[in-house]
Design a protein around this motif. Structure first.
Motif, PDB file in Angstrom:
ATOM      1  N   MET A   1       0.810  -1.340  -0.057  1.00 47.86           N
ATOM      2  CA  MET A   1      -0.093   0.112  -0.134  1.00 47.86           C
ATOM      3  C   MET A   1       0.792   1.275   0.082  1.00 47.86           C
ATOM      4  O   MET A   1       1.891   1.292   0.475  1.00 47.86           O
ATOM      5  CB  MET A   1      -0.951  -0.071   1.156  1.00 47.86           C
ATOM      6  N   SER A   2       0.397   2.316  -0.576  1.00 49.91           N
ATOM      7  CA  SER A   2       1.264   3.660  -0.715  1.00 49.91           C
ATOM      8  C   SER A   2       0.425   4.705  -0.458  1.00 49.91           C
ATOM      9  O   SER A   2      -0.923   4.465  -1.024  1.00 49.91           O
ATOM     10  CB  SER A   2       1.968   3.501  -2.119  1.00 49.91           C
ATOM     11  N   VAL A   3       0.712   5.853  -0.154  1.00 50.38           N
ATOM     12  CA  VAL A   3       0.039   6.997   0.355  1.00 50.38           C
ATOM     13  C   VAL A   3       0.824   8.001  -0.543  1.00 50.38           C
ATOM     14  O   VAL A   3       1.966   8.356  -0.556  1.00 50.38           O
ATOM     15  CB  VAL A   3       0.049   7.332   1.601  1.00 50.38           C
ATOM     16  N   GLU A   4       0.096   8.819  -1.334  1.00 49.27           N
ATOM     17  CA  GLU A   4       0.481   9.870  -2.016  1.00 49.27           C
ATOM     18  C   GLU A   4      -0.352  11.168  -1.827  1.00 49.27           C
ATOM     19  O   GLU A   4      -1.524  11.200  -1.851  1.00 49.27           O
ATOM     20  CB  GLU A   4       0.440   9.589  -3.730  1.00 49.27           C
ATOM     21  N   ARG A   5       0.624  12.023  -1.353  1.00 52.92           N
ATOM     22  CA  ARG A   5      -0.067  13.410  -1.127  1.00 52.92           C
ATOM     23  C   ARG A   5       0.210  14.431  -2.003  1.00 52.92           C
ATOM     24  O   ARG A   5       1.200  14.722  -2.652  1.00 52.92           O
ATOM     25  CB  ARG A   5       0.612  14.033   0.215  1.00 52.92           C
ATOM     26  N   LYS A   6      -0.839  14.967  -2.560  1.00 55.92           N
ATOM     27  CA  LYS A   6      -0.943  16.134  -3.853  1.00 55.92           C
ATOM     28  C   LYS A   6      -0.954  17.398  -3.158  1.00 55.92           C
ATOM     29  O   LYS A   6      -1.116  17.570  -2.235  1.00 55.92           O
ATOM     30  CB  LYS A   6      -1.959  15.603  -4.712  1.00 55.92           C
ATOM     31  N   GLU A   7      -0.505  18.163  -4.160  1.00 59.52           N
ATOM     32  CA  GLU A   7      -0.506  19.768  -4.048  1.00 59.52           C
ATOM     33  C   GLU A   7      -1.674  20.396  -3.625  1.00 59.52           C
ATOM     34  O   GLU A   7      -1.683  21.390  -2.906  1.00 59.52           O
ATOM     35  CB  GLU A   7       0.195  20.301  -5.232  1.00 59.52           C
TER      36      GLU A   7
ATOM     37  N   LYS B   1      -2.060  -5.073  -4.183  1.00 61.00           N
ATOM     38  CA  LYS B   1      -2.585  -5.996  -4.767  1.00 61.00           C
ATOM     39  C   LYS B   1      -2.913  -5.950  -6.162  1.00 61.00           C
ATOM     40  O   LYS B   1      -3.665  -5.071  -6.686  1.00 61.00           O
ATOM     41  CB  LYS B   1      -4.029  -6.445  -3.841  1.00 61.00           C
ATOM     42  N   GLU B   2      -2.222  -6.796  -6.967  1.00 58.00           N
ATOM     43  CA  GLU B   2      -2.331  -6.723  -8.204  1.00 58.00           C
ATOM     44  C   GLU B   2      -3.600  -6.789  -8.919  1.00 58.00           C
ATOM     45  O   GLU B   2      -4.191  -6.548 -10.105  1.00 58.00           O
ATOM     46  CB  GLU B   2      -1.143  -7.582  -9.023  1.00 58.00           C
ATOM     47  N   VAL B   3      -4.311  -7.967  -8.062  1.00 58.63           N
ATOM     48  CA  VAL B   3      -5.668  -8.204  -8.780  1.00 58.63           C
ATOM     49  C   VAL B   3      -6.850  -7.108  -8.587  1.00 58.63           C
ATOM     50  O   VAL B   3      -7.523  -6.942  -9.599  1.00 58.63           O
ATOM     51  CB  VAL B   3      -6.236  -9.448  -7.922  1.00 58.63           C
ATOM     52  N   THR B   4      -6.838  -6.437  -7.340  1.00 60.37           N
ATOM     53  CA  THR B   4      -7.816  -5.527  -7.246  1.00 60.37           C
ATOM     54  C   THR B   4      -7.364  -4.078  -7.645  1.00 60.37           C
ATOM     55  O   THR B   4      -8.178  -3.290  -8.168  1.00 60.37           O
ATOM     56  CB  THR B   4      -8.345  -5.375  -5.833  1.00 60.37           C
ATOM     57  N   ASN B   5      -6.024  -3.833  -7.579  1.00 59.59           N
ATOM     58  CA  ASN B   5      -5.505  -2.541  -7.951  1.00 59.59           C
ATOM     59  C   ASN B   5      -6.572  -1.268  -7.387  1.00 59.59           C
ATOM     60  O   ASN B   5      -6.823  -0.314  -8.069  1.00 59.59           O
ATOM     61  CB  ASN B   5      -5.556  -2.370  -9.429  1.00 59.59           C
ATOM     62  N   GLU B   6      -6.749  -1.498  -6.204  1.00 61.16           N
ATOM     63  CA  GLU B   6      -7.701  -0.539  -5.611  1.00 61.16           C
ATOM     64  C   GLU B   6      -7.045   0.734  -5.280  1.00 61.16           C
ATOM     65  O   GLU B   6      -5.906   0.916  -4.901  1.00 61.16           O
ATOM     66  CB  GLU B   6      -8.243  -1.176  -4.391  1.00 61.16           C
TER      67      GLU B   6
END
Length: 242
Positions: free
Chosen positions: A1-7, A17-22
């Motif tokens: 799992m990764s968390v990306e913070r945007k401007e 998870k490659e299957v769900t790509n949630e």
């Protein structure tokens, strides 16, 4: 799992998870206070209260009214649409009865805390979706509106309301209306909801159900929903246009 913070302050959580790509997107919402508008709304509510007469029907009578005013077919208990309504009811009324609980989300959380919060949310969702309504003492009924001549007026309203959003495309009314209009009723909480359209019919249902003297006196959500339905039906004036 990764968390990306945007401007712009929003946060995107991506599953590994490659299957769900949630992917979960959480955006910041700025609430701008408008004192003048709020004051107009309060005056409008009080004016409406003076015009409303107490008259109400039972929830069972309200469901029967719905069935008499359209062609409706039952939705299977295992249907995902009914399960999503079940999720909405439980999260709104019985969240404290769930085995899994979640911390309150905050944009100030660390990435690790957000990942933990996301896992908690998934656990809650999985618990609810795998539970039966009876486990929470619920009695849920779901219906969809087939494309009959009687129901076409409701699908036409969906098409008209969405025309502006697709006016530069080649979408046809048929393509826009591929999603069924659905109605859901829960007897214990007396909560009802429509998905995919049916706004005019849900307003008729709300008005038919009516309000009691207690609803009027307390200015509770049932009363506010009632006068808002009358506003949308243009029976009561629109405080925004006054």
């Amino acid at each position: 799992m990764s968390v990306e913070r945007k401007e712009d302050g929003s946060i995107t959580i991506k599953s590994n998870k490659e299957v769900t790509n949630e992917v979960t997107n959480i955006g910041k919402v700025e609430i701008i206070s408008d004192d003048k508008r709020e004051e107009k709304y309060k005056h409008w509510v009080e004016d409406c209260a003076k015009s409303v007469n107490a008259s109400s029907h039972t929830f069972k009578e309200t469901v029967q009214y719905f069935l008499q005013n359209c062609d409706a077919l039952p939705i299977a208990k295992s249907d995902r649409r009914l399960k999503m309504f079940q999720l909405s009811v439980i999260m709104g009324y019985y969240r404290d009865k769930l085995e899994h609980q979640s911390s309150e989300f905050s944009f100030d959380m660390t990435d690790e805390e957000i990942e933990k919060w996301h896992k908690e949310q998934n656990a809650i969702r999985e618990e609810v979706m795998n539970s039966t309504p009876e486990h929470f003492g619920l009695n849920i009924h779901g219906y969809y509106l087939p494309h009959t001549e009687r129901n076409e007026v409701y699908y036409e309203q969906v098409y008209i309301s969405e025309q502006n959003g697709v006016k530069h495309t080649d979408f046809s009314p048929k393509q826009i209306n591929e999603q069924d209009i659905c109605f859901f009723f829960e007897e214990t909480t007396e909560h009802c909801q429509s998905f995919g359209g049916g706004g005019s019919l849900i307003n008729q249902i709300i008005v038919f159900r009516g309000v009691s003297e207690d609803d009027i006196e307390k200015r509770n959500p049932r009363f506010l929903g009632y006068i808002n339905a009358l506003r949308e039906m243009e029976i009561f004036p629109d405080f925004l246009k006054e």
